[in-house]
Design a protein around this motif. Structure first.
Motif, mmCIF file in Angstrom:
data_model
loop_
_atom_site.group_PDB
_atom_site.id
_atom_site.type_symbol
_atom_site.label_atom_id
_atom_site.label_comp_id
_atom_site.label_asym_id
_atom_site.label_seq_id
_atom_site.Cartn_x
_atom_site.Cartn_y
_atom_site.Cartn_z
ATOM 1 N N ARG A 185 7.871 3.457 7.749
ATOM 2 C CA ARG A 185 7.754 4.549 6.785
ATOM 3 C C ARG A 185 6.381 4.500 6.113
ATOM 4 N N ASN A 186 5.998 5.605 5.527
ATOM 5 C CA ASN A 186 4.718 5.638 4.829
ATOM 6 C C ASN A 186 4.830 6.545 3.613
ATOM 7 N N PHE A 187 3.949 6.343 2.692
ATOM 8 C CA PHE A 187 3.873 7.206 1.521
ATOM 9 C C PHE A 187 2.414 7.300 1.088
ATOM 10 N N GLU A 188 2.099 8.386 0.413
ATOM 11 C CA GLU A 188 0.745 8.601 -0.098
ATOM 12 C C GLU A 188 0.799 8.635 -1.618
ATOM 13 N N ASN A 189 0.088 7.710 -2.223
ATOM 14 C CA ASN A 189 0.012 7.673 -3.678
ATOM 15 C C ASN A 189 -0.969 8.739 -4.163
ATOM 16 N N LYS A 190 -0.604 9.449 -5.195
ATOM 17 C CA LYS A 190 -1.524 10.406 -5.788
ATOM 18 C C LYS A 190 -2.730 9.654 -6.356
ATOM 19 N N PRO A 191 -3.901 10.325 -6.398
ATOM 20 C CA PRO A 191 -5.097 9.654 -6.928
ATOM 21 C C PRO A 191 -4.843 9.020 -8.285
ATOM 22 N N ILE A 231 -2.838 5.505 1.144
ATOM 23 C CA ILE A 231 -1.727 5.696 2.077
ATOM 24 C C ILE A 231 -1.272 4.313 2.537
ATOM 25 N N VAL A 232 0.011 4.039 2.421
ATOM 26 C CA VAL A 232 0.567 2.741 2.802
ATOM 27 C C VAL A 232 1.638 2.950 3.861
ATOM 28 N N VAL A 233 1.507 2.244 4.984
ATOM 29 C CA VAL A 233 2.496 2.281 6.072
ATOM 30 C C VAL A 233 3.246 0.952 6.043
ATOM 31 N N TRP A 234 4.583 1.007 5.960
ATOM 32 C CA TRP A 234 5.349 -0.207 5.754
ATOM 33 C C TRP A 234 6.717 -0.116 6.431
ATOM 34 N N ASN A 270 -10.567 -1.306 2.892
ATOM 35 C CA ASN A 270 -9.200 -1.101 3.385
ATOM 36 C C ASN A 270 -8.537 -2.428 3.739
ATOM 37 N N HIS A 271 -9.303 -3.337 4.325
ATOM 38 C CA HIS A 271 -8.749 -4.659 4.662
ATOM 39 C C HIS A 271 -8.354 -5.415 3.398
ATOM 40 N N LYS A 292 6.959 -5.607 5.163
ATOM 41 C CA LYS A 292 5.783 -5.816 5.993
ATOM 42 C C LYS A 292 4.866 -4.607 5.872
ATOM 43 N N VAL A 293 3.618 -4.847 5.478
ATOM 44 C CA VAL A 293 2.631 -3.768 5.365
ATOM 45 C C VAL A 293 1.893 -3.657 6.697
ATOM 46 N N ILE A 294 2.064 -2.542 7.366
ATOM 47 C CA ILE A 294 1.429 -2.323 8.660
ATOM 48 C C ILE A 294 -0.004 -1.835 8.486
ATOM 49 N N GLU A 295 -0.213 -0.968 7.525
ATOM 50 C CA GLU A 295 -1.554 -0.436 7.284
ATOM 51 C C GLU A 295 -1.639 0.076 5.850
ATOM 52 N N ALA A 296 -2.808 -0.087 5.263
ATOM 53 C CA ALA A 296 -3.081 0.467 3.927
ATOM 54 C C ALA A 296 -4.522 0.925 3.910
ATOM 55 N N ARG A 297 -4.751 2.135 3.486
ATOM 56 C CA ARG A 297 -6.117 2.666 3.485
ATOM 57 C C ARG A 297 -6.288 3.662 2.342
ATOM 58 N N ILE A 298 -7.537 3.874 1.980
ATOM 59 C CA ILE A 298 -7.876 4.826 0.922
ATOM 60 C C ILE A 298 -7.921 6.226 1.517
#
Length: 282
Positions: free
Chosen positions: A93-99, A115-118, A174-175, A191-197
């Protein structure tokens, strides 16, 4: 710790439950209540134990407050009907945090969206270590963004010695963000698969001033380039005129020519020359 269990096949227990029906009916018809009542009660209690699981779903089993295990296999199953069953999704699943308004390393307010993919990795921790793991993910992600932003300046205008900035060091930033969120969510079995700005900008109260500063910096850099080129062209022109013996300037005339050439070459508008139809001394 998470414990994987394999429950009874639901199809087998269906046959058992079906077999209880005629036995119960036969007992009541023949007024054998001492047998019919337990059989009927057993049939009723059997039904809550059935459940199905789709792929990438899990069922956490709890018996009278004690954790008994997690079912991760997909299919039709039956467990002790007194067990409490808590279904959890194992899908990505993923979600996008507002600025979010945060401060960078220098203290400038900036807006950062992520944006966080988990996915859930440990169902025991997700169920029992935190109250609400989805809310926990959002709150800890915000905290991680604040901490990460404080490590880097927005750009290198005020921190010229900075090797990594939020604006230019995308991969490193991002890393760092992914590592920070992973450390915080590990306690919840996530488990965090990906996190990016996904969004990065100055806060509204300083955005206009910073834009003017960026424009001024660009103009100064362009002017410096123009001046460097103009000096080279003037130097080359004077050298060619001297070597070819076309004209020999006195120092005063040479300075006047250099001044005129620099004005023509560095001006941001087309030059409007005044023609001298007399002598050079006029």
């Amino acid at each position: 710790m998470e414990k994987i269990v394999k429950p009874f096949s639901g199809y087998l227990m269906v046959f058992v439950a079906i077999a209880l029906i005629p036995a119960t009916v036969f007992s009541f018809i023949n007024e054998i209540y001492i047998l019919g009542l337990p059989l009927g009660l057993g049939f009723i209690l059997t039904l809550p134990g059935f459940f199905t699981l789709q792929p990438n779903k899990a069922m956490v089993l709890i018996l009278f407050g004690a954790y008994k295990g997690t079912v991760k296999a997909n299919g039709f199953f039956w467990v002790n009907p007194f067990m409490t069953k808590n279904k959890i999704s194992l899908r990505v699943r993923n979600f996008e945090n507002k600025p979010l308004k945060v401060n960078d390393k220098i203290g400038n307010p900036v807006m950062v969206g992520t944006i966080v993919v988990w996915q859930v990795e440990d169902t025991f921790k997700a169920t029992f270590e935190v109250e609400d793991y989805e809310n926990f993910i959002h709150l800890q992600s915000d905290a991680a963004v604040r901490k990460m932003a404080g490590k880097y300046p927005y750009d290198d205008f005020e921190a010229e010695d900075a090797e990594v900035t939020l604006r230019s060091g995308v991969e490193d930033v991002n890393h760092s963000l992914e590592a920070e969120i992973s450390e915080r969510l590990h306690h919840a079995g996530i488990k965090v698969i990906e996190a990016r700005i996904s969004h990065l900008a100055y806060a509204q109260e300083i955005a206009s001033a910073m834009l003017q500063r960026q424009q001024a910096t660009a103009i100064v850099a362009a002017r410096r380039k123009i001046v460097d080129g103009a000096v080279g062209m003037v130097e080359m022109a004077l050298e060619d005129l001297k070597l070819k013996g076309i004209v020999d300037f006195e120092e005063e005339k040479k300075a006047a020519m250099v001044s005129n050439l620099m004005v023509v070459l560095c001006s941001d508008r087309a030059a409007s020359p005044v023609l001298n139809v007399g002598t050079l001394n006029q």
